[in-house]
Scaffold this motif. Structure first.
Motif, PDB file in Angstrom:
ATOM      1  N   ASP A 199       5.503   3.851  -9.982  1.00  0.00           N
ATOM      2  CA  ASP A 199       4.501   2.790  -9.853  1.00  0.00           C
ATOM      3  C   ASP A 199       3.786   2.563 -11.182  1.00  0.00           C
ATOM      4  N   ILE A 200       4.122   1.466 -11.871  1.00  0.00           N
ATOM      5  CA  ILE A 200       3.534   1.208 -13.189  1.00  0.00           C
ATOM      6  C   ILE A 200       2.059   0.844 -13.102  1.00  0.00           C
ATOM      7  N   THR A 201       1.576   0.476 -11.900  1.00  0.00           N
ATOM      8  CA  THR A 201       0.151   0.168 -11.739  1.00  0.00           C
ATOM      9  C   THR A 201      -0.655   1.437 -11.464  1.00  0.00           C
ATOM     10  N   LYS A 202       0.028   2.502 -11.046  1.00  0.00           N
ATOM     11  CA  LYS A 202      -0.588   3.794 -10.715  1.00  0.00           C
ATOM     12  C   LYS A 202      -1.504   3.726  -9.502  1.00  0.00           C
ATOM     13  N   SER A 203      -1.449   2.617  -8.752  1.00  0.00           N
ATOM     14  CA  SER A 203      -2.344   2.514  -7.598  1.00  0.00           C
ATOM     15  C   SER A 203      -1.753   1.726  -6.430  1.00  0.00           C
ATOM     16  N   HIS A 204      -0.721   0.923  -6.688  1.00  0.00           N
ATOM     17  CA  HIS A 204      -0.234   0.020  -5.638  1.00  0.00           C
ATOM     18  C   HIS A 204       0.516   0.747  -4.530  1.00  0.00           C
ATOM     19  N   ILE A 207       2.984   3.668   0.302  1.00  0.00           N
ATOM     20  CA  ILE A 207       3.999   3.969   1.309  1.00  0.00           C
ATOM     21  C   ILE A 207       3.362   3.917   2.700  1.00  0.00           C
ATOM     22  N   ASP A 208       2.652   2.844   2.948  1.00  0.00           N
ATOM     23  CA  ASP A 208       1.897   2.718   4.188  1.00  0.00           C
ATOM     24  C   ASP A 208       2.366   1.571   5.082  1.00  0.00           C
ATOM     25  N   GLY A 209       3.502   0.963   4.741  1.00  0.00           N
ATOM     26  CA  GLY A 209       4.005  -0.119   5.574  1.00  0.00           C
ATOM     27  C   GLY A 209       3.565  -1.492   5.136  1.00  0.00           C
ATOM     28  N   THR A 210       2.598  -1.550   4.214  1.00  0.00           N
ATOM     29  CA  THR A 210       2.114  -2.858   3.764  1.00  0.00           C
ATOM     30  C   THR A 210       2.326  -3.089   2.271  1.00  0.00           C
ATOM     31  N   CYS A 211       2.307  -2.021   1.475  1.00  0.00           N
ATOM     32  CA  CYS A 211       2.361  -2.204   0.023  1.00  0.00           C
ATOM     33  C   CYS A 211       3.659  -2.867  -0.432  1.00  0.00           C
ATOM     34  N   CYS A 212       4.768  -2.573   0.235  1.00  0.00           N
ATOM     35  CA  CYS A 212       6.048  -3.163  -0.163  1.00  0.00           C
ATOM     36  C   CYS A 212       6.106  -4.665   0.117  1.00  0.00           C
ATOM     37  N   LYS A 213       5.216  -5.131   1.006  1.00  0.00           N
ATOM     38  CA  LYS A 213       5.181  -6.552   1.345  1.00  0.00           C
ATOM     39  C   LYS A 213       4.133  -7.311   0.553  1.00  0.00           C
ATOM     40  N   PRO A 217       3.284  -6.059  -9.588  1.00  0.00           N
ATOM     41  CA  PRO A 217       4.204  -5.702 -10.685  1.00  0.00           C
ATOM     42  C   PRO A 217       4.940  -4.394 -10.398  1.00  0.00           C
ATOM     43  N   ALA A 218       4.379  -3.569  -9.519  1.00  0.00           N
ATOM     44  CA  ALA A 218       5.003  -2.288  -9.180  1.00  0.00           C
ATOM     45  C   ALA A 218       6.386  -2.465  -8.570  1.00  0.00           C
ATOM     46  N   HIS A 219       6.625  -3.611  -7.967  1.00  0.00           N
ATOM     47  CA  HIS A 219       7.897  -3.836  -7.289  1.00  0.00           C
ATOM     48  C   HIS A 219       9.085  -3.861  -8.253  1.00  0.00           C
ATOM     49  N   GLN A 220       8.812  -4.080  -9.517  1.00  0.00           N
ATOM     50  CA  GLN A 220       9.879  -4.100 -10.512  1.00  0.00           C
ATOM     51  C   GLN A 220      10.619  -2.768 -10.567  1.00  0.00           C
ATOM     52  N   PHE A 221       9.893  -1.684 -10.248  1.00  0.00           N
ATOM     53  CA  PHE A 221      10.488  -0.354 -10.294  1.00  0.00           C
ATOM     54  C   PHE A 221      10.344   0.397  -8.971  1.00  0.00           C
ATOM     55  N   CYS A 222      10.087  -0.329  -7.898  1.00  0.00           N
ATOM     56  CA  CYS A 222       9.875   0.326  -6.601  1.00  0.00           C
ATOM     57  C   CYS A 222      11.152   0.301  -5.769  1.00  0.00           C
ATOM     58  N   TYR A 223      11.770   1.453  -5.639  1.00  0.00           N
ATOM     59  CA  TYR A 223      13.013   1.560  -4.885  1.00  0.00           C
ATOM     60  C   TYR A 223      12.802   1.161  -3.425  1.00  0.00           C
ATOM     61  N   ARG A 224      11.715   1.615  -2.834  1.00  0.00           N
ATOM     62  CA  ARG A 224      11.456   1.323  -1.421  1.00  0.00           C
ATOM     63  C   ARG A 224      11.326  -0.178  -1.188  1.00  0.00           C
ATOM     64  N   HIS A 225      10.530  -0.838  -2.017  1.00  0.00           N
ATOM     65  CA  HIS A 225      10.380  -2.291  -1.894  1.00  0.00           C
ATOM     66  C   HIS A 225      11.723  -2.989  -2.027  1.00  0.00           C
TER      67      HIS A 225
END
Length: 346
Positions: A199-204, A207-213, A217-225
């Motif tokens: 997570d490049i934002t260090k806060s986004h 893993i709570d069911g909402t962050c991936c939606k 910018p974290a999504h650029q490197f978020c495998y789960r998303h």
């Protein structure tokens, strides 16, 4: 001169436990696979895993090994050979672990006069233990042994329309005449801490069911998303009923929390809840391998049948199918046509 290095995960050289042990040692000692301090990693891998796992893994490889060799290696070689017919730049193949390794691949391209390489990790989604470890090693090798060589990397392609088109078509071909009740998208699992470390934002990432939606910018490197987005785009493309598909994560090691829901438990739950016919696809892989051929097609089916399921359909990876070959070739050709001033892979 431009050239391309296709990179896949890798495989033991044979099903002999000694070869499997050598492969697992290289794989599991990677600090981006088991991301703990070296001494602890060495204790876990060399002191525990390598004393118990090789024989079990060797037996699993024996179940899926082809006459030509490792399915993943054979399929990757077939892919390389087919792409070579649709492109005019040199194409080499390497594995992150085992042989042929990345250094060999770069050396092969360099011998052909290549000084500008498109590094193409054969992973749709970004992850520390897949894409990132390839990039880091390739950059280290380039600086140390190929200083005149320029590296460009194809970004994760999990949401590229042409990739989604091919993946959706491969699924549709298997399920269009199939009376299935549920389609499971099973992705390779990673520890939850990998998601937060990336997570490049260090806060986004929560893993709570909402962050991936939630756009970030974290999504650029978020495998789960990226996994959930692949599922969403394919489901949209195929017009799937929301109740007829879901996402899960397979393969886990150790006792730390990994991405959930777990595939094996999900398969068991469906069977126990009365699902008699299910299909499963593994979009974290583009080539069939131990995780798809043994863990899913054999162990997964056994779990399903043991708990009351009847028909278990495994959808093959893209492997060397023609539309996938042409899609990869088009990406390569687009890059090869770029001028020196253009730096973005189109």
């Amino acid at each position: 001169m431009k050239g391309v290095l296709l990179v896949n995960l890798g495989s033991p050289e044979s099903t002999n436990p000694k070869d499997v042990k050598k492969y697992l040692d290289e794989f599991l000692m990677d600090e981006r696979v088991i991301d703990v301090p070296w001494l602890l990693r060495a204790f876990i891998v060399k002191g525990i895993v390598l004393n118990t796992r090789p024989k079990k893994s060797a037996a699993a490889y024996q179940k899926i090994w082809w006459e030509e060799g490792s399915p993943l290696i054979v399929l990757s070689e077939r892919l390389q050979e087919k792409i070579d017919k649709f492109t005019e730049v040199p194409i080499s193949l390497a594995m992150r672990y085992g042989k042929p390794n990345i250094e060999q691949g770069l050396k092969e391209l360099s011998a052909k006069g290549v000084d500008e390489v498109l590094l193409l990790p054969l992973y749709p989604q970004f992850a520390m233990a897949t894409t990132e470890t390839i990039l880091v090693l390739a950059e280290e090798l380039q600086k140390e042994k190929f200083p005149q060589m320029k590296l460009t990397t194809l970004p994760p392609f999990y949401n590229r329309p042409d990739y989604i088109e091919v993946l959706s078509r491969s699924i549709a071909e298997k399920i269009e005449n199939l009376d299935y009740e549920h389609l499971l998208f099973s992705y390779h699992g990673v520890p939850e801490r990998h998601i937060k470390k990336s997570d490049i934002t260090k806060s986004h990432c929560q893993i709570d069911g909402t962050c991936c939606k939630t756009p970030s910018p974290a999504h650029q490197f978020c495998y789960r998303h990226q996994c959930y987005e692949t599922t969403r785009l394919v489901a949209e493309k195929l017009d799937l009923n929301p109740d007829a598909f879901s996402t899960s994560f397979q393969s886990r090691l150790g006792f730390d929390p990994w991405l959930q829901p777990y595939t094996d438990r999900t398969i068991e739950k469906f069977a126990l809840n009365g699902i008699k016919k299910m299909a499963i696809v593994t979009p974290a892989f583009v080539s069939d391998c131990l995780e798809t051929l043994e863990e899913i097609a054999m162990e997964g089916e056994e779990i399903f049948h043991e708990n009351g399921g009847k028909e278990f359909t495994v959808i093959p990876c893209l492997n060397d199918r023609e539309d996938w070959v042409k899609t990869l070739s088009s990406w390569i050709n687009s890059w090869a046509e770029l001028t020196e001033e253009e730096s973005i892979v189109k």
